[in-house]
Each structure stands twice: as C-alpha cells, then as structure tokens.
Design a protein around this motif. Structure first.
Motif, PDB file in Angstrom:
ATOM      1  N   GLU A  23      31.796  51.757  19.132  1.00  0.00           N
ATOM      2  CA  GLU A  23      33.145  51.869  18.571  1.00  0.00           C
ATOM      3  C   GLU A  23      34.183  51.256  19.530  1.00  0.00           C
ATOM      4  O   GLU A  23      35.078  50.510  19.127  1.00  0.00           O
ATOM      5  CB  GLU A  23      33.461  53.354  18.350  1.00  0.00           C
ATOM      6  N   GLU A  24      34.031  51.595  20.819  1.00  0.00           N
ATOM      7  CA  GLU A  24      34.942  51.037  21.827  1.00  0.00           C
ATOM      8  C   GLU A  24      34.783  49.518  21.931  1.00  0.00           C
ATOM      9  O   GLU A  24      35.769  48.781  22.009  1.00  0.00           O
ATOM     10  CB  GLU A  24      34.659  51.681  23.198  1.00  0.00           C
ATOM     11  N   SER A  25      33.534  49.069  21.909  1.00  0.00           N
ATOM     12  CA  SER A  25      33.283  47.633  21.994  1.00  0.00           C
ATOM     13  C   SER A  25      33.957  46.904  20.832  1.00  0.00           C
ATOM     14  O   SER A  25      34.538  45.829  21.007  1.00  0.00           O
ATOM     15  CB  SER A  25      31.786  47.343  21.960  1.00  0.00           C
ATOM     16  N   GLN A  26      33.877  47.514  19.672  1.00  0.00           N
ATOM     17  CA  GLN A  26      34.494  46.910  18.493  1.00  0.00           C
ATOM     18  C   GLN A  26      36.014  46.820  18.686  1.00  0.00           C
ATOM     19  O   GLN A  26      36.638  45.793  18.384  1.00  0.00           O
ATOM     20  CB  GLN A  26      34.148  47.735  17.241  1.00  0.00           C
ATOM     21  N   ALA A  27      36.601  47.896  19.206  1.00  0.00           N
ATOM     22  CA  ALA A  27      38.056  47.902  19.431  1.00  0.00           C
ATOM     23  C   ALA A  27      38.451  46.834  20.438  1.00  0.00           C
ATOM     24  O   ALA A  27      39.491  46.176  20.305  1.00  0.00           O
ATOM     25  CB  ALA A  27      38.503  49.285  19.907  1.00  0.00           C
ATOM     26  N   LEU A  28      37.609  46.633  21.445  1.00  0.00           N
ATOM     27  CA  LEU A  28      37.918  45.606  22.448  1.00  0.00           C
ATOM     28  C   LEU A  28      37.810  44.209  21.845  1.00  0.00           C
ATOM     29  O   LEU A  28      38.619  43.338  22.157  1.00  0.00           O
ATOM     30  CB  LEU A  28      37.000  45.740  23.666  1.00  0.00           C
ATOM     31  N   ARG A  29      36.811  44.035  20.989  1.00  0.00           N
ATOM     32  CA  ARG A  29      36.685  42.734  20.337  1.00  0.00           C
ATOM     33  C   ARG A  29      37.928  42.438  19.509  1.00  0.00           C
ATOM     34  O   ARG A  29      38.416  41.327  19.456  1.00  0.00           O
ATOM     35  CB  ARG A  29      35.438  42.684  19.445  1.00  0.00           C
ATOM     36  N   THR A  30      38.437  43.477  18.842  1.00  0.00           N
ATOM     37  CA  THR A  30      39.574  43.286  17.931  1.00  0.00           C
ATOM     38  C   THR A  30      40.902  43.145  18.676  1.00  0.00           C
ATOM     39  O   THR A  30      41.719  42.291  18.345  1.00  0.00           O
ATOM     40  CB  THR A  30      39.677  44.489  16.958  1.00  0.00           C
ATOM     41  N   HIS A  31      41.118  44.001  19.668  1.00  0.00           N
ATOM     42  CA  HIS A  31      42.443  44.035  20.310  1.00  0.00           C
ATOM     43  C   HIS A  31      42.447  43.494  21.738  1.00  0.00           C
ATOM     44  O   HIS A  31      43.506  43.456  22.376  1.00  0.00           O
ATOM     45  CB  HIS A  31      42.960  45.483  20.324  1.00  0.00           C
ATOM     46  N   GLY A  32      41.268  43.124  22.230  1.00  0.00           N
ATOM     47  CA  GLY A  32      41.139  42.737  23.639  1.00  0.00           C
ATOM     48  C   GLY A  32      41.979  41.533  24.030  1.00  0.00           C
ATOM     49  O   GLY A  32      42.296  41.334  25.203  1.00  0.00           O
ATOM     50  N   ASN A  33      42.381  40.710  23.059  1.00  0.00           N
ATOM     51  CA  ASN A  33      43.191  39.535  23.407  1.00  0.00           C
ATOM     52  C   ASN A  33      44.587  39.925  23.901  1.00  0.00           C
ATOM     53  O   ASN A  33      45.331  39.084  24.380  1.00  0.00           O
ATOM     54  CB  ASN A  33      43.274  38.560  22.231  1.00  0.00           C
ATOM     55  N   ARG A  34      44.939  41.208  23.808  1.00  0.00           N
ATOM     56  CA  ARG A  34      46.219  41.667  24.371  1.00  0.00           C
ATOM     57  C   ARG A  34      46.121  41.785  25.899  1.00  0.00           C
ATOM     58  O   ARG A  34      47.124  41.995  26.571  1.00  0.00           O
ATOM     59  CB  ARG A  34      46.640  43.028  23.778  1.00  0.00           C
ATOM     60  N   ILE A  35      44.907  41.694  26.418  1.00  0.00           N
ATOM     61  CA  ILE A  35      44.693  41.715  27.876  1.00  0.00           C
ATOM     62  C   ILE A  35      44.240  40.314  28.293  1.00  0.00           C
ATOM     63  O   ILE A  35      43.180  39.855  27.877  1.00  0.00           O
ATOM     64  CB  ILE A  35      43.597  42.724  28.280  1.00  0.00           C
ATOM     65  N   GLN A  36      45.062  39.636  29.092  1.00  0.00           N
ATOM     66  CA  GLN A  36      44.697  38.295  29.544  1.00  0.00           C
ATOM     67  C   GLN A  36      44.338  38.322  31.025  1.00  0.00           C
ATOM     68  O   GLN A  36      45.002  38.995  31.813  1.00  0.00           O
ATOM     69  CB  GLN A  36      45.869  37.323  29.333  1.00  0.00           C
ATOM     70  N   VAL A  37      43.292  37.583  31.372  1.00  0.00           N
ATOM     71  CA  VAL A  37      42.887  37.484  32.771  1.00  0.00           C
ATOM     72  C   VAL A  37      43.013  36.029  33.210  1.00  0.00           C
ATOM     73  O   VAL A  37      42.499  35.128  32.538  1.00  0.00           O
ATOM     74  CB  VAL A  37      41.427  37.951  32.973  1.00  0.00           C
ATOM     75  N   LEU A  38      43.731  35.804  34.318  1.00  0.00           N
ATOM     76  CA  LEU A  38      43.851  34.462  34.890  1.00  0.00           C
ATOM     77  C   LEU A  38      43.273  34.504  36.293  1.00  0.00           C
ATOM     78  O   LEU A  38      43.757  35.257  37.140  1.00  0.00           O
ATOM     79  CB  LEU A  38      45.319  34.036  34.980  1.00  0.00           C
ATOM     80  N   GLN A  39      42.252  33.707  36.515  1.00  0.00           N
ATOM     81  CA  GLN A  39      41.730  33.601  37.875  1.00  0.00           C
ATOM     82  C   GLN A  39      42.229  32.295  38.479  1.00  0.00           C
ATOM     83  O   GLN A  39      41.990  31.221  37.937  1.00  0.00           O
ATOM     84  CB  GLN A  39      40.206  33.629  37.884  1.00  0.00           C
ATOM     85  N   LEU A  40      42.940  32.395  39.601  1.00  0.00           N
ATOM     86  CA  LEU A  40      43.547  31.222  40.225  1.00  0.00           C
ATOM     87  C   LEU A  40      42.677  30.717  41.369  1.00  0.00           C
ATOM     88  O   LEU A  40      41.835  31.447  41.877  1.00  0.00           O
ATOM     89  CB  LEU A  40      44.941  31.581  40.745  1.00  0.00           C
ATOM     90  N   GLN A  41      42.915  29.491  41.762  1.00  0.00           N
ATOM     91  CA  GLN A  41      42.159  28.934  42.888  1.00  0.00           C
ATOM     92  C   GLN A  41      42.999  27.900  43.644  1.00  0.00           C
ATOM     93  O   GLN A  41      43.998  27.408  43.138  1.00  0.00           O
ATOM     94  CB  GLN A  41      40.871  28.281  42.401  1.00  0.00           C
ATOM     95  N   GLY A  42      42.543  27.606  44.864  1.00  0.00           N
ATOM     96  CA  GLY A  42      43.195  26.556  45.664  1.00  0.00           C
ATOM     97  C   GLY A  42      44.437  27.054  46.366  1.00  0.00           C
ATOM     98  O   GLY A  42      44.595  28.226  46.647  1.00  0.00           O
ATOM     99  N   ASP A  43      45.337  26.103  46.639  1.00  0.00           N
ATOM    100  CA  ASP A  43      46.555  26.432  47.355  1.00  0.00           C
ATOM    101  C   ASP A  43      47.680  26.682  46.360  1.00  0.00           C
ATOM    102  O   ASP A  43      47.935  25.858  45.488  1.00  0.00           O
ATOM    103  CB  ASP A  43      46.963  25.270  48.270  1.00  0.00           C
ATOM    104  N   LEU A  44      48.363  27.793  46.522  1.00  0.00           N
ATOM    105  CA  LEU A  44      49.491  28.080  45.641  1.00  0.00           C
ATOM    106  C   LEU A  44      50.770  27.575  46.309  1.00  0.00           C
ATOM    107  O   LEU A  44      51.219  28.113  47.312  1.00  0.00           O
ATOM    108  CB  LEU A  44      49.565  29.575  45.336  1.00  0.00           C
ATOM    109  N   VAL A  45      51.320  26.507  45.717  1.00  0.00           N
ATOM    110  CA  VAL A  45      52.609  25.964  46.130  1.00  0.00           C
ATOM    111  C   VAL A  45      53.463  25.948  44.867  1.00  0.00           C
ATOM    112  O   VAL A  45      53.015  26.398  43.812  1.00  0.00           O
ATOM    113  CB  VAL A  45      52.456  24.549  46.730  1.00  0.00           C
ATOM    114  N   LEU A  46      54.667  25.433  44.966  1.00  0.00           N
ATOM    115  CA  LEU A  46      55.534  25.486  43.792  1.00  0.00           C
ATOM    116  C   LEU A  46      54.851  24.924  42.546  1.00  0.00           C
ATOM    117  O   LEU A  46      54.833  25.556  41.494  1.00  0.00           O
ATOM    118  CB  LEU A  46      56.834  24.711  44.034  1.00  0.00           C
TER     119      LEU A  46
END
Lengths: 618, 618
Positions: A341-364
């Motif tokens: 049931e939880e897995s189903q809810a995550l499939r349906t609404h999980g796009n409200r949680i976004q994950v960004l993994q960054l890499q390299g040097d962070l400059v402007l």
C-alpha cells in the motif's frame, strides 16, 4: 594524492614529451646568460621538460633533475608571500599591476609615486621582497625558503656561488633599491632587502621542481604531490594575473595569443606555465633569446599548448555536468521496506519529492544550474533533497546562492533536506553565519540520502495514508508472509513461532552466522546493514511490523550476509528453519503459501530494484 | 537549449543583479560621449545589466532592452570573421596582437611595417574590416550583419542616424584608412572599408544582446539560446586573447588583475565580459570615464566578478570528476542471465574486465586521468570497456591521447571495447584517419555498455568454463526450476509441458498481455526488453537454455511487463498457469520444489542487484 607515474609501459604523454625533447634539442639559437658570471658556466645542452597535473601525476623527460637557480621565476611566488603577509590593498599601494613594454631590468617607476609598475620587473620584485614579514633579514629569508619548499615539496636551498656572483655584480639592483627607498616604497634601509632579493633569485631548483610549483598554482595553491597548501587560494588569481599580463615582459600579448597560459621565465633558463585547474609545466634550457627568455623554453611551451589545446580560453565547459543524478521518490526509494500500500502511494505521489545529486566544483555558473532547475519546478514538488556527496568544492558565491535558494524554497513552504554536507564545509559555515540570530529552520541535514529519502517519504505517506504506529502489535494473521492462510492454518504456524523481545540497539542477527530462522516482526522496527570496506555501515533495509527478515538466508541455506539491529524496542516471532522444513511434510499447502508469498515479495523487490537501476543509467 | 528563465519566484541571481543595479544607478560620474553628435543624445540614466550562462539562462535587469550602437564592441567579432575568412597566419601578417598603452583612437602602427599593433584599436579594426571576404562592399556588410545576427540570436540592423553622424565626422578614421593603404595593409581603395567600419560600429543592439554575444563566446562560439554556431570554436580563443590583452586599452593589467575576464567596451556605453565555459555579461550605461569606458559598466563588471568569484584564474578543477563510474565485472554484470556456475566464475575472475564510464569534457588533463588509471592497472586487467555516454565533448588532443592509449593497450594484448562512441565523433574521426591503411583492429565498438559487458563476459567465461552451446538441447531434468525433483516427478511435470518453436526475431511474449504461462528454454536464447520513453528498447535480461522466463508474471498474476523476443531459433517448454496451480493439489511437493527454486532464483538475483546498486553510490 602522492602518487607518481612509473607504469611498466610508457605513458603516451611521455612519448609525446620525448618527441618534443628530441625535436627542440637541435634548436641552437640563443645565448647562455653572462651578466652574472656564475650563470655563464651553464651547459647550453641542458634541456628538461616536466608536466605535472593537478592530480599530482608527474611527466618528466631530459635533464629534469639538473639543478639551476630560479632567478626571476621567484618573483610571482614572493609576490604571493607579500600578499599573504600584508593585504592586497597594501601591496597594490606599493606595486602596480600594469605591464610595461620595458625590459626585465628596467627601473620603470610610476612618475610621481615612484611605485614600480608591476611585480615582475626587478623594481617591483625588490619592493615585494621588502613586504615579506619578519623583523630580521634571516627570518624573512627562512620564511621565503619555507614557502619555496612548500611549493616544491622538498627542502630547497641556496646556490651560494650564484648568490655571491649576483651580489658582487648587482649594482643596478642596488640602485633600484635606493630609488625605492627614495620614494618610500621601501621604508627601511634598502641593502638587506636587495640582499634578500639576490638570495631569492639564487634558490636552487630543478625543472621537475618548476613543474610541481606550476601545478601548485594550477591547483589553487595546494601542492598536488604533498597535499600541503603553499599559498591561500584567494591570492593565486593575483599571482596568475601578474604572470598573465607581465610575466613575459614585452611579449605578453603575443604569449597570451599563442600560448594562452600565465607564465614566467628566469635568466638561468627556466620557464613555468600554468593552466589553472588542470596542470603546470616546467622547462629548463639555458640559452636565452634577446628578451632574456629561454629559447627552447618558449618553443616547448608554444608547442605543448598547440599540441595539447591548452589555451586558457579553450576551457572545458564545467556547467553541463553539475547534476549527476536527478530522480523522484516515484522512481527510487529509500531502503526502508514499504508495504504494498505504501509502495503504491510512493509510486503515485513520490514525484513531490525530488532528489538532486550534485558533483564537481560548485561555483556561480554550476550552482546556477541547480538554482534554475529548482526555481522552475517549484510547483511540481513539496520536498527536495540536495546531495553533495560527489561535490569536490564550493566557493563563497555558490554558497551564497545556495543560501538564498534555501530561503526562497522555505518561503514557498518547500521542505529542503541537504545530505553529505560534510563535503561542503564552506556552505555550512556560510549558512550558520547568516542564521546566527534567526531561529527559522531553513533546512534539515542528513548524513546520507537514503535516510533523507526515508524521512521525506514518511512525511508524504503520513499525509496520504493512515500509517500504523510502530507501537501497535501486529497479529500473525496480518504477517505478510502468512497472507492467504485461513485461521486454522495461521494457528498451526503460530504454534511453531517463538516470541523474542529485543531492546533498541540489540543485534538480532549477526553477520556470518548460520541462517537458522526467519523473523516476523510483531512490533517495532529493525534494520539490516553491512559493513563497508571503509568501515561505514550501509543500510540494506529497514523492516517494520508485519514484515519478515532473514528469509533469504533460510531460502539460500547461506550464512547471514548482513547484521540486523533493533531500531526500536522490537518483538519478533521466530520461525525455525527445521520447523519450516517440517511444514512441507505435515502441511504442504501452508508451506506452499508461505513460499509463494516469499517469492512474490522477492519478485516485487527485484522488479523495483530493476526499475531503480535504470535511473542510474550506466 | 532555448529556454529562458521566467519562474514564478524571482531567482536569487535576479535579486543580486537588481541590488547591484540600485547601488550603481546612483553613480553619477562620467560623461556621455559627444565626439559623434548623435551619441550625445543618449540618456545618461539608461542602465541595463544582463548575465547569460552557457546553458542559455538569461538574467536581465534595468534597461536591458534599450537599443544603442555597438561601437567598438564590434571589433573583436569582426576580427573573428576576418580570422574565419582568411587564416590566422594571414591575419597576423596584417594586424598584431600586442597591447599598446595608447588611447582607443590612436593610430599605433608598427614602425616599418605599418601593421596596426592590435585589432582593438581603430587602425586594427579597420584593417580587420578590410579582411572580411566579399567582392562588393554590400556583400561584406551583409555578411557582417549575418554574423552579428548569429551571435545575437535575432536579426540586427543599422542605426542610420548614428551611422551618418559617424560618417560625417569620421575624418580621423579616414586618415587611418589612407595610412593603412599607404603601408599596403589595405590593398584596395580605403574609403569603402572605412565606410564598412562606420557601419559595423553603428549596428544597433541591446544590453541583452550583448549578454548573449558574450555568452556565445563563452560557449565556444555556439549561441546558447539558439544552438547555432556564430564562429568556429578554434577562433574563439584568439578573439578572447585580444580582448584579454587589449580590450580595455591601457587598463588591461589592472582589469585582468581585478576583474579577470576578457572584456570590451564601446563609446555608446556598452561593455561585454566573458568567462569562458561559464557565462557572458553585458552592461549598458552611456556615461564614460576619461579612457572611454562606461563608468557603471566597469563598476558592475568589477562587482559581479568579486561577488561571484568569476576571475578567470579562479577556475573550477575539471580534472577530478572525469571518471563517473568505475567497476569490474566482478561487481556489476550485463543483463545476460547467467547460470550459478557462470555467476561464480564472474565473481572470481570478473575483475579482469574493467569498466570506466567517463563524463564531461575530454581535454588533455581529463583524458590524462583515464590514461594514467589504465596505464597503472595494465597487469590487473585483460579487457577494458570505456563508456562515453556522459561525455559532452572531446578535443583533438584528448582524441590523440586516447588513440595512443588504445595502441598501447593493444600492444599489450588487452581487449578494448568502446561504447557510446556516437557521443564523441571527433574521436572516431581521429582514429579512422590514423588507421586508414592499417588493418589492425584497435578496439571493438558497441552501442551500449550492457552489450559490451556481455561480450567481454562471454570471452572470460569461454576461457574459464566449458560453455554449453546454444545449439545443444537441454532436457527438462536439467531445467533450473526443476532442480531437486526426482525422475518420476520430472516426468509428471514433463507431461504438462507444451513444446513451442520460435524463429529468430519472433516475439514470444507480448508486453501487456496476461501472464498465462512460464517458459523453460530447451534450446536457444531469448531476451526481455522494455520500450523506453525515448523509443529505444532497453534489455532487461537474456535467457539461455535451461533457464526460465515469464515466471514473475505468473507469480504476480500481473500482465506481462516486458516483451520477450527470440535471439536465435528457440525451443521452449510452456508450463501453463492453470497446470502449475493444479500441481499444488495433485503433487504439492513438486510445486513446493519449483516454488522454492523460483524464490531462490529471485533471491539470488535480488542480492546481486543490491550489490550492483551499491556501486552506483547515490
């Protein structure tokens, strides 16, 4: 960091440098410097080339270990020390940064102020030596030697013969010293400062040393072989700027056009060139052209730049690859094991949680990509996890930009979770500085993204579903693996179960032990973890009431591959392997149902993992 | 590419630019240029700032859409056109690249040759206009307009009033034109060339246009909004070099030191600054300082550079993140489903196959990291797969380095497989050029790494194990799912099986259909694939004789999630769902054994996937 290349097979880079060495060894133009008698003893055939990357890989050919005196190549480094010992503003008051068309030993003082036009001409270099901190001349000299040693990565010393020769013949430089004293650029007796200058020019180095020094400048002031900081990063750009505009005297425009790397030469035949962020080059060959630059040195820098496309303005685009991974909780989930049931809810609404993994040097410009991405998807998300695990560095402007991004997200009611913040200490410092008196919580911080994802998923699930409390005791009839059994059958299984209670933190299953039973959780939460090579524990899964663990070991008759620990107080029902086996004889239908449930669970998990796998896109 | 920022919430970058705009709007120094009467009509309060990234994100504040004439900012762009229309050597013969301390309208010709010292002074710019290809003046003018339009991303035109004003008052430039003719720098009547120069200076642009033009230079000559190439990348470094050394006249050293970006100003009040690989800046404010540079323009560039750490020599380190993933076939395997024996062999010997996934821009210093890594692990591997999927670009020197790396690997008897070569066309071209007459096969190429991995695994397995031919027919007793059944039990199952034959390419299972049976492969090979969003098929798994597919659908009573196609001629034994269900009643022990085998298979696959997952390290 401190590894050097000595592979069994020659690197193609060595092949190229050897080819270059052969080609230019036959170049017979130029004259060995004679204005200091000691320099005239140099062998015109000495010829070394050394290329060092910011990763600390060293490529050297020819006479790369022959010692010679650093001469004017010392100037940018001592200028850097003067910047560190004073402030940029104080140094600029005493020494300009404009190129002059004049020769290296011209006096070139600004009319009126007497300020030397730049630190690469002798007058500017003597003024810089005068700015090195230290009460006694010996202290200043020791500090200079320490600085050079940090750049080079070994103890360097003075070439006494050259120093004495310089000192004996250095009338012009003494004149410059007195002229600087006259204009109060030097505010103390000039003789000891000029002597210090003679010494700095007489530091003995090799071509390899020059390569490492250049690479240290390319590496923001950190020696890539030793990992030790030779100069604060903020001053490296100033050193490279004066090298860029004034390093090659009246050849600056052409040098920038053709070679495109800040560079500096010395009359003993050394040349350094720096490609910021990438590599440093050292060349040594005593014969000089009419401008006082090493003939082979210039030719080699020119050829390397052309052949390797090293021009400064031909720089790789750092912007495009800052986001290493981007996914939502509808695609990839935490290792918290969820009910269907939880897995189903995550499939349906999980796009409200976004994950960004960054890499390299962070400059402007790289941080901007992240800001742009999030500012344009504000309406599509409620929570965002930013993972800094693969970030190498962050500068102040990127930290500021992230801080303001967090504020904006906060104002719009978005939940922000930052993970692996230890990779970006300046960001943490910046935010703490800004928030010192404010109590508003801008963001949450987790050690890793798995935990952050679970946290966000829990918020989402609490909103979408009525979640069972971990305090509630689940009855065997509700155990996932017993689904489909009737009351009588459940009672039969129940009679085989043995109730165990664990305290929070107790090890329930020890890794490496035989798998003698599976565990049904009646109450609480438990996590399976493995020990990773570098010592950290990695979570494989967290199970909650109604779920099972340890079934894979039972199935495979293999020793336990993970450790399972109680995250809360846990009550478990153990089903022993032997009892489970016996069920096949006494009640095959029950065992079949359990086995089918087990296969179904594994099938669903495998399917999920396969889907997640495709996000990573190898 | 062509997206602009108009998010509902203001970007923090806009906040900063607005703050900067307010701060400098009060700056009242400087005078609007009057030497061309038409320019004197400009409103001194006009003030716009625009920052454009190489991703094509535009940030503009103030009077960013006010039109004005480009004036001297046209010079580097026309110089670029001259380079494209001729060659670098031809252009260098006519125009030098050394800075001069003189003012912008100085004649500054080299004594003797009459060659203008650089293309940023009027003499050099007129000489550059004379080098633009085209028989008729109108043709040359049209080509200039086309060039500017490419840089700007819209049709640009002439400001007639300014042009006429320039033409009426341009005596000095006419004198320069005749002087250039005198020295044969111009080899044709100078009047039309000078007229062309007046026109190029009178092109009407906005501050936003300047930002986009600067970003195009930052983006190797490709307009980041339109994706169209405005100038060949190889000449961008030359344009930026003359801007860097001569763009700010006698302020060059200080500019490089303080701002650290190649820049150019115009007397109508425009300024551009370029941070290669990252962004471009355009500023517009008519009041000028005594050197002819926009007062607010300089102040804004200076502040942006400081606040955003944009100094050229403060460049991110591109080297460290070139290897996105590195793993061996002992850690991650292809989607070819292997027998337990094969899996064991891969776990044991798979480290002889190394996979390197690269990312970002491949230049000398990033390619060196890969070369270094492989040259130092030659003894540890037999096969190497290099995946270019996440590579953005490769330059000539990196291509050459890779070519030589491949030769070295080849000489040492290593097998090299390159995947996603379509991402790096210059590498393919370089190698083809080198190998034109040679027949030696330096490397294999696969579309994706999964297939490459399977290929390498097959070689390894053929060496380590006796592999069953796909031609051989496997008997049901050897089907993996029937393991543990005795002869009598196998015979019972066998009676339920239905033999089917498929031709190579036949669809065996259609995605979306109900899962009514599972398939045991007696002979041949079949692959499960899913259709991805962008149309390509992705392989989930390839099964060979003795294996089963379709069992997950049967287990889950779910429609088929993948399509299965015959890779060779395939013979299958079908076990219908209803027969399998019936087995539970008639022969529970048989069904239990099959179910257990199924769960075991799934468990092993899940464990394997979990291990692979940890390599990707999100």
């Amino acid at each position: 960091m401190n590894h050097e290349s000595s592979p069994a097979v020659k690197s193609p880079i060595i092949d190229y440098l050897e080819e270059l060495h052969v080609r230019h060894a036959s170049l017979r133009d130029g004259q060995v410097a004679t204005y200091i008698p000691e320099l005239a003893k140099a062998n015109p055939d000495w010829f070394g080339i050394c290329l060092v990357t910011t990763e600390g890989h060293v490529y050297e050919v020819g006479d790369a270990r022959q010692e010679f005196t650093i001469q004017s190549i010392s100037k940018p480094f001592v200028y850097g020390l003067a910047l560190e010992d004073n402030t940029r503003a104080e140094v600029l008051k005493k020494i300009g940064v404009e190129p002059t068309g004049d020769a290296f030993n011209a006096i070139s003082l600004e009319s009126g102020t007497g300020r030397p036009r730049n630190p690469m001409i002798n007058a500017g270099a003597i003024a810089a030596a005068g700015l090195v901190a230290g009460k006694l001349p010996a202290t200043r000299w020791r500090r200079m030697l320490e600085m050079f040693s940090l750049y080079v990565g070994r103890e360097v010393g003075l070439d006494k013969a050259v120093y004495e020769s310089e000192s004996t013949t250095g009338h012009r430089n003494r004149a410059i010293g007195h002229m600087l004293r006259n204009f109060d650029i030097l505010t103390e007796p000039p003789e000891p400062v000029v002597d210090l200058y003679f010494k700095q020019c007489s530091v003995s180095v090799t071509c390899r040393d020059l390569g490492v020094m250049a690479a240290t400048l390319a590496n923001s002031g950190v020696n890539p072989l030793t990992g030790r900081q030779a100069i604060r990063g903020e001053y490296v750009e100033s050193i490279l700027s004066v090298m860029g505009s004034c390093g090659m005297y009246d050849y600056a425009g052409e040098w920038l056009y053709r070679v495109g790397m800040p560079a500096k030469s010395g009359v003993a035949g050394g040349v350094i060139a720096v490609l910021p962020g990438q590599l440093g080059i050292g060349v040594f060959s005593p014969p000089l052209d009419s401008r006082g630059n090493s003939v082979r040195g210039l030719a080699v820098c020119n050829d390397i730049s052309r052949a390797f496309d090293l021009h400064l303005f031909n720089t790789p685009n750092v912007v495009k690859s800052v986001i290493r991974l981007k996914f939502s909780a509808a695609q990839v989930n935490s290792n918290r094991v969820r009910t269907p049931e939880e897995s189903q809810a995550l499939r349906t609404h999980g796009n409200r949680i976004q994950v960004l993994q960054l890499q390299g040097d962070l400059v402007l410009s790289t941080a901007e990509v992240v800001v742009f991405d999030l500012m344009n998807s504000l309406d599509d998300l409620d929570m965002v996890i930013i993972d800094f695990k693969h970030v190498i560095s962050i500068n102040e402007s990127a930290s500021r930009l992230f801080y303001h991004l967090l504020r904006k997200l906060n104002q719009r009611g978005k939940k922000v979770v930052l993970t692996n913040l230890t990779r970006v200490p300046p960001l943490g410092r910046y935010i703490r500085l800004k928030l010192k008196d404010q109590t508003d919580e801008l963001f949450m911080s987790f050690d890793d993204t798995d935990m952050a994802l679970e946290f966000c998923e829990d918020i989402l699930l609490a909103r979408e579903l009525t979640i069972r409390s971990t305090e509630e005791v689940v009855e065997p009839v509700d155990y996932i693996l017993l689904a489909g059994l009737d009351a009588e059958e459940v009672a039969i299984v129940r009679a085989m179960l043995e109730r165990r209670k664990f305290q929070r933190g107790d090890v329930i299953v020890q890794s490496g032990t035989p798998a003698g039973e599976m565990y049904f959780i009646a109450r609480g939460r438990a996590s399976a973890t493995i020990q990773q090579a570098h010592g950290a524990k990695k979570r494989l899964g967290t199970f909650s009431s109604g779920m099972v663990f340890g079934e894979m070991g039972v199935l495979e008759h293999a020793p336990r591959s993970a450790e399972v620990t109680a995250d809360t107080e846990v009550e478990c029902d153990l089903l022993k392997l032997e009892d489970f086996e016996k069920l096949g004889e006494s009640h095959p239908h029950i065992k079949l149902t359990i086995m089918r449930n087990m296969a179904l669970l594994l099938s669903r998990n495998l399917r999920k993992r396969n889907q997640e796998f495709s996000v990573f896109n190898y």
